[in-house]
Design a protein around this motif. Structure first.
Motif, mmCIF file in Angstrom:
data_model
loop_
_atom_site.group_PDB
_atom_site.id
_atom_site.type_symbol
_atom_site.label_atom_id
_atom_site.label_comp_id
_atom_site.label_asym_id
_atom_site.label_seq_id
_atom_site.Cartn_x
_atom_site.Cartn_y
_atom_site.Cartn_z
ATOM 1 N N GLY A 433 0.789 -1.213 0.000
ATOM 2 C CA GLY A 433 0.000 0.000 0.000
ATOM 3 C C GLY A 433 0.822 1.264 0.000
ATOM 4 N N LEU A 434 0.098 2.352 -0.224
ATOM 5 C CA LEU A 434 0.646 3.707 -0.259
ATOM 6 C C LEU A 434 -0.050 4.500 0.831
ATOM 7 C CD1 LEU A 434 2.452 5.815 -1.740
ATOM 8 C CD2 LEU A 434 0.482 6.259 -3.227
ATOM 9 N N LEU A 435 0.746 5.170 1.672
ATOM 10 C CA LEU A 435 0.228 5.857 2.853
ATOM 11 C C LEU A 435 0.701 7.298 2.901
ATOM 12 C CD1 LEU A 435 1.296 3.194 5.530
ATOM 13 C CD2 LEU A 435 -0.971 3.361 4.471
ATOM 14 N N LEU A 436 0.005 8.100 3.695
ATOM 15 C CA LEU A 436 0.569 9.281 4.323
ATOM 16 C C LEU A 436 0.703 8.914 5.792
ATOM 17 C CD1 LEU A 436 -1.324 12.231 2.610
ATOM 18 C CD2 LEU A 436 0.896 11.239 2.052
ATOM 19 N N PHE A 437 1.950 8.869 6.261
ATOM 20 C CA PHE A 437 2.272 8.204 7.527
ATOM 21 C C PHE A 437 2.941 9.185 8.483
ATOM 22 C CE2 PHE A 437 4.977 5.676 10.292
ATOM 23 C CZ PHE A 437 4.173 4.593 10.643
#
Length: 543
Positions: A433-437
């Motif tokens: 997945g791709l996040l803003l973390f």
């Protein structure tokens, strides 16, 4: 309306020229009172560099802060001949302590990381040079076992750097190095306390002792706490100058500040600067909040400057960014900050040579950018082995069950608005997945198993939002427009896109809510079993 008119209107509003009545307020003699209408400053028009990323140098003899955008807190700066080097706190990212280079104080490009061995969370460090050798003094806290101060050294600023050496200075942070009038080396730490070092600077030679009782601001000022920290020292003329942060580095926007003291000896006595505080945010409508943790540096033409960090108004998610402000030495031997309104361009430092600025964040994964662009968040000792590059892809071995317990690979961002894209291909039993973390308690994003789309909102999966997906790679896009996040995905390589049904507002994903002094970064994760391939990462600033 022209930009000039907008600026004039904003200044009038910020000055309180527009007010609104509040009826029936207790204690008001007439039964009414007025309250100033406050506005968030309009986003200035920065110069645009690589991938549209904002840059300080406007190309017309002026610059607009920040000089290093995005999360670059606790700057420590070294003038080394015609070169300048700067580094920052790296917290839980490894490899860490990325060194940046400039020849004009405005245009900065990364050199590479100095710390590869994991020793814990890294806070404010101090970069210095004694003789021909470079040193970085750094505080680290491993597994919440308490703070220790280490040193690493190198004969070339570009490395290799030594392994960390434990100086046996426990329970201290924010080291600041100075060579005294006696030719001996000293570290100052939070408190403000002092300890003598051996001549080679790799061990201590004495006991930790109180050094300075910092200047106190009025008790009714709104600050986080007193917290004297970040001592930075220099010798200028016949005086030693001690520049200190007080007021707390986060919390209320008016808390953090810069103060100074001077002495003819590193042993004191120290006298308070009559201009204290030299830097402080005084109102929420200023463009930069919580300004503090400063170092002084001589410019290429012999003028003087101050570098420090601050949060951008309304954009705490970007972390603390690095600012540059001119100072002037006064006839009485003190100095003042003279930047004035930091929402306006300032004259650039004279005499420097313009060099490279920034770094492209788009990555085809054909070369190793680990430690400059990418770094694991809070990695376990085995996490480095999870990463491989082959067949034109970055392969990440799965760990944990979801983003909650899988160390993601993260990339900091410099812009208020941007888009990122990547192609994901999880193996059968993996999720990618791709996040803003921000941290494991604060993130948003999308995950993809072999047959399912998963949605993560504020560190929880929205199980009800699971949706099927066709087999094969998926291209994913996250757009973040000043903390409003939109997701798209494509199953045909980006020819057609589907808008995800949920948008998210992420302005609360910052230190004042979740702690840690971090920023909201782009994150790649692989969880479950097996591995996932990541290809063709693209970054684009939205102007």
């Amino acid at each position: 309306m022209t930009d000039t008119n907008r600026r004039s209107l904003f200044k009038a509003l910020a000055a309180g020229a527009v007010a609104m009545p509040l009826a029936g307020r207790a204690g008001a003699a007439s039964g009414t009172a007025t309250a100033t209408v406050r506005m968030k400053p309009p986003a200035p028009r920065w110069a645009r560099g690589i991938e549209g990323q904002r840059q300080a140098d406007l190309g017309d003899g002026t610059y607009l802060n920040p000089i290093v955008a995005g999360d670059h807190p606790d700057p420590t700066i070294l003038k080394d001949g015609d070169d300048y080097y700067m580094t920052f706190s790296s917290f839980q990212s490894y490899p860490g302590i990325v060194i940046w280079h400039s020849t004009d104080l405005l245009n900065w490009a990364p050199v590479g990381p100095a710390l590869h061995q994991q020793i814990g969370v890294i806070w404010a460090v101090d970069l210095c040079k004694v003789g021909s050798r470079y040193y970085i003094y750094l505080p680290a806290n491993a597994d919440d076992q308490g703070w220790k101060i280490y040193v690493i050294w190198a004969d070339d600023i570009r490395g290799p750097w030594s392994a960390p050496i434990d100086l046996k200075i426990d329970g201290c942070i924010d080291p600041g190095h100075i060579v005294g009038e006696d030719g001996r080396r000293y570290l100052f730490v939070n408190g403000i306390r002092r300890i003598r070092l051996s001549d080679e600077g790799l061990s201590t030679d004495g006991a930790l002792a109180p050094a300075y009782q910092p200047w106190r601001y009025p008790e009714d000022w709104v600050t986080e706490n007193f917290a004297p920290e970040g001592p930075k020292l220099l010798r200028h003329g016949d005086w030693f100058y001690l520049v200190t942060a007080v007021g707390g580095t986060a919390g209320p926007v008016t808390g953090h500040m810069v103060i100074a003291a001077r002495s003819r000896s590193v042993h004191g006595p120290w006298e308070h600067c009559p201009h204290n505080p030299l830097v402080r945010t005084q109102a929420v409508d200023e463009p930069w909040w919580s300004r503090g943790h400063a170092s002084l540096v001589e410019g290429p033409a012999g003028d003087w400057w101050m570098v420090y960090h601050a949060y951008e108004n309304g954009m705490r998610t970007l972390g603390r960014q690095t600012l540059l402000e001119p100072i002037e030495w006064t006839p009485d031997g003190w100095f003042r900050a003279r930047g004035g309104d930091l929402s306006e361009p300032l004259p650039k430092p004279a005499g420097g040579k313009r060099g490279p600025n920034g770094v492209a964040l788009s990555d085809d994964f054909s070369r190793d950018r680990f430690g400059v662009q990418w770094g694991f968040h809070d990695p376990r000792p085995s996490d480095a082995a999870r990463l491989q590059r082959h067949d034109g892809a970055l392969w990440l071995v799965a760990a944990g069950t979801s983003p909650v317990d899988s160390a993601p690979l993260t990339c900091g961002v410099p812009d208020r608005a941007y888009e990122v894209e990547i192609t994901l291909a999880p193996e059968a039993d993996a999720e990618a997945g791709l996040l803003l973390f921000y941290n494991h308690k604060a993130f948003v994003g999308l995950g993809f198993t072999a047959d399912t789309i998963r949605t993560y909102q504020y560190a929880e999966e929205l199980v009800w939002a699971r949706a099927p997906r066709p087999a094969g790679p998926v291209r994913v896009r996250i757009g973040n427009n000043e903390n409003v996040v939109t997701f798209h995905y494509s199953f045909d390589g980006g020819r057609t896109w589907r808008l995800h049904g949920t948008r998210m507002e992420v302005s609360g994903l910052h230190h004042n809510v979740f702690g840690g002094f971090l920023s909201l970064k782009v994150g790649l994760f692989a969880a479950g079993a097996g591995q996932a391939a990541f290809r063709d990462f693209r970054y684009r600033a939205l102007v």
